[in-house]
Design a protein around this motif. Structure first.
Motif, PDB file in Angstrom:
ATOM      1  N   GLY A 286      -1.624  -1.752   2.275  1.00  0.00           N
ATOM      2  CA  GLY A 286      -2.069  -0.373   2.424  1.00  0.00           C
ATOM      3  C   GLY A 286      -3.438  -0.182   1.813  1.00  0.00           C
ATOM      4  N   TYR A 287      -4.098   0.897   2.227  1.00  0.00           N
ATOM      5  CA  TYR A 287      -5.427   1.163   1.694  1.00  0.00           C
ATOM      6  C   TYR A 287      -5.722   2.654   1.738  1.00  0.00           C
ATOM      7  N   SER A 288      -6.682   3.056   0.935  1.00  0.00           N
ATOM      8  CA  SER A 288      -7.136   4.445   0.873  1.00  0.00           C
ATOM      9  C   SER A 288      -8.631   4.467   1.123  1.00  0.00           C
ATOM     10  N   PRO A 289      -9.071   4.878   2.305  1.00  0.00           N
ATOM     11  CA  PRO A 289     -10.510   4.889   2.587  1.00  0.00           C
ATOM     12  C   PRO A 289     -11.283   5.868   1.721  1.00  0.00           C
ATOM     13  N   ASP A 290     -10.630   6.933   1.246  1.00  0.00           N
ATOM     14  CA  ASP A 290     -11.315   7.924   0.406  1.00  0.00           C
ATOM     15  C   ASP A 290     -11.707   7.351  -0.947  1.00  0.00           C
ATOM     16  N   THR A 291     -10.882   6.458  -1.466  1.00  0.00           N
ATOM     17  CA  THR A 291     -11.083   5.980  -2.832  1.00  0.00           C
ATOM     18  C   THR A 291     -11.470   4.509  -2.905  1.00  0.00           C
ATOM     19  N   GLY A 292     -11.596   3.839  -1.757  1.00  0.00           N
ATOM     20  CA  GLY A 292     -11.956   2.427  -1.757  1.00  0.00           C
ATOM     21  C   GLY A 292     -10.906   1.543  -2.396  1.00  0.00           C
ATOM     22  N   THR A 293      -9.639   1.904  -2.183  1.00  0.00           N
ATOM     23  CA  THR A 293      -8.518   1.209  -2.809  1.00  0.00           C
ATOM     24  C   THR A 293      -7.691   0.473  -1.762  1.00  0.00           C
ATOM     25  N   ALA A 294      -7.222  -0.719  -2.105  1.00  0.00           N
ATOM     26  CA  ALA A 294      -6.374  -1.484  -1.194  1.00  0.00           C
ATOM     27  C   ALA A 294      -5.359  -2.271  -2.005  1.00  0.00           C
ATOM     28  N   LEU A 295      -4.194  -2.526  -1.411  1.00  0.00           N
ATOM     29  CA  LEU A 295      -3.127  -3.257  -2.092  1.00  0.00           C
ATOM     30  C   LEU A 295      -2.358  -4.113  -1.108  1.00  0.00           C
ATOM     31  N   VAL A 296      -2.122  -5.358  -1.488  1.00  0.00           N
ATOM     32  CA  VAL A 296      -1.268  -6.293  -0.757  1.00  0.00           C
ATOM     33  C   VAL A 296      -0.171  -6.757  -1.706  1.00  0.00           C
ATOM     34  N   ALA A 297       1.060  -6.795  -1.236  1.00  0.00           N
ATOM     35  CA  ALA A 297       2.165  -7.318  -2.040  1.00  0.00           C
ATOM     36  C   ALA A 297       3.041  -8.189  -1.145  1.00  0.00           C
ATOM     37  N   LEU A 298       3.288  -9.422  -1.572  1.00  0.00           N
ATOM     38  CA  LEU A 298       4.022 -10.405  -0.780  1.00  0.00           C
ATOM     39  C   LEU A 298       5.114 -11.050  -1.626  1.00  0.00           C
ATOM     40  N   ALA A 299       6.296 -11.203  -1.055  1.00  0.00           N
ATOM     41  CA  ALA A 299       7.410 -11.843  -1.763  1.00  0.00           C
ATOM     42  C   ALA A 299       8.150 -12.773  -0.819  1.00  0.00           C
ATOM     43  N   ASN A 300       8.627 -13.902  -1.339  1.00  0.00           N
ATOM     44  CA  ASN A 300       9.365 -14.823  -0.472  1.00  0.00           C
ATOM     45  C   ASN A 300      10.870 -14.583  -0.564  1.00  0.00           C
ATOM     46  N   SER A 301      11.240 -13.310  -0.366  1.00  0.00           N
ATOM     47  CA  SER A 301      12.644 -12.933  -0.195  1.00  0.00           C
ATOM     48  C   SER A 301      12.704 -11.848   0.869  1.00  0.00           C
ATOM     49  N   GLY A 302      13.724 -11.922   1.707  1.00  0.00           N
ATOM     50  CA  GLY A 302      13.857 -10.949   2.782  1.00  0.00           C
ATOM     51  C   GLY A 302      14.273  -9.589   2.259  1.00  0.00           C
TER      52      GLY A 302
END
Length: 323
Positions: A286-302
């Motif tokens: 996800g990201y916020s264009p207003d604040t220049g913020t982005a986040l990625v989160a990945l896990a190897n569990s379903g």
């Protein structure tokens, strides 16, 4: 920034490894915890995870790129790019990308082939020919309905329009231009997925690759989100801007649907986000264009019904965007 990210490293039950990457005010952070498998190697920023339905956002960008190049149009009917008689309904490419095509979540016939592999690779026995065979038997229902089938059909149609297989087309038009060199549809060099703590085989989705076949890394996905934050710094500026434009309001909410991306506008910030899952992996971006913020989160569990990973990832994005 770390105070919002560190809790995510322990928010995925059954995972042996979690990777989190974020950007705020042009500062990048990558946090890693655990290993690629039980007794596996330590995670790195280039460890590959299955990203499931995050693939759909890339398919949307492929659509926008081909529109910008004049190869297709948003309001083209999808049947224009299908064999004659395959689909009677007058569904447009944009409707497929906004889940307003009326198509069901899954193609007719898929569940029958999926059940024997339900806890491992349920889509493995459903190929491109099965997708085409399902089209004449499909009933549509007007309105918004999240559809793996719809975005898979979008990718299938774009590939036929270009005369190039989906994976090759995506690499040529999207992945390579953005420098996403560790992102593709193959299962090579990836972490081992887990379902309730048990190892799962690699995800196989031959008939619907545009809906969920991609593998990627924390580093690549953060680069992808950075491109969405600053489209003009990329060769895909028009397409990256196009995918973030609101198209429809999701029923029962004040949230918008863009081209695949969910968009939630609140005073002082706008968040665009999507999640994905396979039998062995969970992903959020996800990201916020207003604040220049982005986040990625990945896990190897379903993902499970009560697993908190996606919700906590969204909350961390929201916190970063308001901090």
């Amino acid at each position: 920034m770390d105070e919002h990210l560190v809790p995510l490293l322990s928010a995925a039950p059954g995972a042996t490894g979690v990777a989190v990457a974020a950007r705020r005010r042009h500062e990048d952070t990558v946090l890693l915890s655990g290993t690629t498998a039980r007794d596996g190697d330590p995670l790195t920023p280039t460890t590959r995870f299955e990203i499931g339905s995050l693939t759909k956002t890339f398919t949307a960008l492929l659509l926008a790129r081909m529109v910008a190049a004049g190869e297709v149009a948003h309001d083209d009917e999808v049947r224009r790019y299908l064999p004659g008689g395959a689909l009677a309904a007058p569904i447009t490419l944009d409707q497929l990308a906004t889940h307003t095509s009326g198509l069901p979540r899954l193609p007719p016939g898929l569940l029958r082939t999926a059940l024997p592999r339900w806890f491992s690779t349920p889509y493995a026995a459903f190929g491109p020919d099965d997708l085409l065979a399902a089209l004449p038997r499909t009933r549509t229902r007007p309105g918004y309905r999240y559809s793996n089938y719809g975005v898979a059909l979008l990718g299938f149609a774009l590939a036929r329009a270009a005369g190039v297989p989906y994976a090759e087309l995506l690499a040529d038009r999207v992945l390579r231009p953005l420098g996403l060199h560790d992102t593709d549809c193959t299962d090579t060099r990836q972490a081992t997925g887990h379902w309730h703590g048990r190892p799962r085989p690699p995800w196989d989705i031959p008939g619907l690759p545009a809906a969920g076949a991609l593998r990627s890394t924390a580093r690549d996905l953060l680069r992808y989100l950075t491109a969405l934050l600053d489209p003009d710094a990329t060769p895909l500026a028009a397409a990256l801007t196009d995918v973030a434009r609101p198209r429809v309001v999701r029923p029962g909410t004040t949230d918008d649907v863009c081209l695949v991306w969910n968009r939630r506008a609140r005073p002082g910030r706008t968040l665009l986000f999507h999640a994905g899952g396979t039998r062995g992996f969970t992903a959020f971006a996800g990201y916020s264009p207003d604040t220049g913020t982005a986040l990625v989160a990945l896990a190897n569990s379903g993902p499970g019904l009560r697993d908190p990973f996606v919700q906590r990832s969204y909350e961390a994005l929201r916190a970063l965007a308001t901090a």
